[in-house]
Design a protein around this motif. Structure first.
Motif, PDB file in Angstrom:
ATOM      1  N   ALA A  18       0.842  -1.208   0.000  1.00 27.35           N
ATOM      2  CA  ALA A  18       0.000   0.000   0.000  1.00 27.35           C
ATOM      3  C   ALA A  18       0.875   1.256   0.000  1.00 27.35           C
ATOM      4  O   ALA A  18       0.682   2.166  -0.811  1.00 27.35           O
ATOM      5  CB  ALA A  18      -0.922  -0.001   1.217  1.00 27.35           C
ATOM      6  N   ALA A 114      -0.361   3.919   5.779  1.00 26.88           N
ATOM      7  CA  ALA A 114      -0.300   2.565   5.199  1.00 26.88           C
ATOM      8  C   ALA A 114       0.551   1.708   6.131  1.00 26.88           C
ATOM      9  O   ALA A 114       1.491   1.040   5.706  1.00 26.88           O
ATOM     10  CB  ALA A 114       0.283   2.634   3.786  1.00 26.88           C
ATOM     11  N   GLY A 280      -4.504  -0.078   2.586  1.00 27.20           N
ATOM     12  CA  GLY A 280      -3.925  -1.361   2.984  1.00 27.20           C
ATOM     13  C   GLY A 280      -4.540  -1.919   4.259  1.00 27.20           C
ATOM     14  O   GLY A 280      -5.646  -1.544   4.660  1.00 27.20           O
TER      15      GLY A 280
END
Ligand code: NDP
Length: 311
Positions: A18, A114, A280
Motif C-alpha cells: 500500500a 499505510a 492497505g
C-alpha cells in the motif's frame, strides 16, 4: 532546528504494497512524497517466502524480492524513502504534524497511512523457529504449498474459520484447534466449517509446541480441561488468532472500529479527517491481500493529489 520544520506535500507512513504503491503514484504526480518505512521495512511480505498470487509474476516471486522491487520503483520516480517510525501525530489542523522516532517533526499537507497490520502469534518459541517452514499466518498466501497434506489452524473466529475452509479445498485434512467449546465466528462461517467433511474441530485444546525437523511434522496440543497432551501429525500450522492493525498513534484522532481498524468512507480511502487517507491492512480486515493493499495505495495517492488541487 530547520530539520524540525521540514514540509512535505505528501507524507506516507508504511512500506508494504500500500505504502509503496501510494508512493509510485504520488511521485509520478509530482507530489514529491516522503515515505517512512516503519518498524518492518517492506511490511508483512518480507516474512513470507513465495508469493504466487500477485499478478504479473507468472513464476511467483519471493516476498522480500518483490518488496525490494516495489521500493526501487517508488524511488525511481523520486520518492524519498527513509528509515523511521512515526511515533505521534497531531491531525487537529493542517499541515498535519508527524513526529518520527520521537524526535524529528514533519509538516504534511496530506498524510497517507499505510502502516499495515501485524498477525497475532501464540508466543511459542517453536512457532518462531518454524515461521516460513511450516508455520504461517496466512492461508491464502501459503495454503497452496500444503496441497494434499494435513494441516492445523488455530483460532475460533472468522479468520480461523475462513482459513480452515480455504485450506479444506486444498488439503487432505484440516484440524481446527480452538481453546473453547464454541466458536466465536459468525454463524455463516460456522456453517461453512461444519459442512466441510475434511475439517475436524478439536475443541478445548491449545497448541503447546510445534514439532519437526527442518519443517513442521506435528503439533503437540493440550486439553485445557484435563491437561492431557496429544499430538496431531500435520505438515502445516496456521495461526489465525487475529490481526492487530498498526494504528495506535491514531487512536482518538481518527475514526476507528472497535478492533482499531481505521474507518474509511465506503468506496474510498478517505478517513474522518480531510487530507488524511488510509490504505492497505490498517483499514482492511477482510481482504488483507498485497494486491488489494496496492489498489488502495493507488487510490490514496490519487485522492491526495485531488485534495491538494482542490485547495
Ligand atoms: P477474533 O478476535 O474474532 O478471533 C480470534 C480467535 O482466536 C478467537 O476465537 C480467540 O479465542 C482465539 N484466540 C485468541 N488468542 C488466542 C490464543 N492466545 N490462543 C488460542 N486462541 C486464541 O479475530 P479474527 O481475526 O477471527 O476476526 C477479527 C475481526 O475481523 C472480527 O470482527 C471478524 O468478524 C472480522 N473478520 C471478518 C471476516 C469476514 O467477514 N469475511 C473474515 C475475517 C475476519 P476465543 O474465542 O476464546 O476468544
Amino acid at each position: 532546528m530547520s530539520e524540525e520544520n521540514e514540509k512535505t506535500k505528501c507524507l506516507i507512513l508504511g512500506s508494504g504494497p500500500a505504502g509503496y504503491t501510494a508512493a509510485i503514484y504520488a511521485a509520478r504526480a509530482d507530489l514529491h512524497p516522503v515515505l517512512y518505512q516503519g518498524l518492518q521495512p517492506g511490511g508483512q511480505l518480507t516474512i513470507t517466502t513465495d508469493v504466487e498470487n500477485y499478478p504479473g509474476y507468472p513464476e511467483g516471486v519471493k516476498g522480500p524480492d518483490m518488496m525490494t522491487d516495489f521500493q526501487k520503483q517508488a524511488e525511481r520516480f523520486g520518492t524519498d524513502v527513509r528509515f523511521g517510525l512515526a511515533t505521534s501525530v497531531d491531525l487537529s489542523k493542517r499541515p498535519f504534524r508527524v513526529v518520527i522516532d520521537d524526535k524529528k517533526e514533519l509538516l504534511a499537507e496530506t498524510l497517507i497511512i499505510a502502516t499495515g497490520a501485524t498477525a497475532k502469534w501464540l508466543g511459542l518459541e517453536s512457532e518462531q523457529k518454524f515461521n516460513g517452514f511450516g508455520v504461517s499466518a496466512c492461508a491464502t498466501c501459503d495454503g497452496f504449498f500444503y496441497r494434499g497434506q494435513d494441516v492445523a489452524v488455530v483460532g475460533g473466529g472468522d479468520t480461523a474459520c475462513e482459513e480452515a475452509s480455504y485450506l479444506s479445498k486444498l488439503c487432505r485434512k484440516v484440524y481446527l484447534i480452538h481453546r473453547r467449546d464454541e466458536l466465536r465466528a459468525s454463524k455463516a462461517m460456522q456453517h461453512r466449517v461444519e459442512k466441510s467433511e475434511n475439517i475436524e474441530i478439536i475443541w478445548n485444546h491449545v497448541p503447546k509446541e510445534i514439532v519437526g525437523d527442518k519443517t513442521v511434522n506435528g503439533v503437540l496440543i493440550e486439553n485445557v480441561n484435563t491437561g492431557e497432551i496429544s499430538r496431531l501429525d500435520v505438515e502445516g500450522f496456521f495461526v489465525a488468532i487475529g490481526h492487530k492493525p498498526n494504528s495506535d498513534i491514531f487512536r482518538g484522532k481518527l475514526e476507528m472500529n472497535d478492533n482499531g481498524y481505521i474507518i474509511t468512507r465506503p468506496g474510498s480511502v478517505r478517513t474522518s479527517i480531510p487530507g488524511v487517507f488510509a490504505a492497505g491492512d490498517v483499514q482492511d480486515h477482510i481482504y488483507r491481500q498485497a494486491v488489494t493493499a496496492a489498489g488502495t495505495g493507488c487510490m490514496a495517492a490519487i485522492e491526495a493529489e485531488r485534495f491538494l488541487s482542490d485547495q
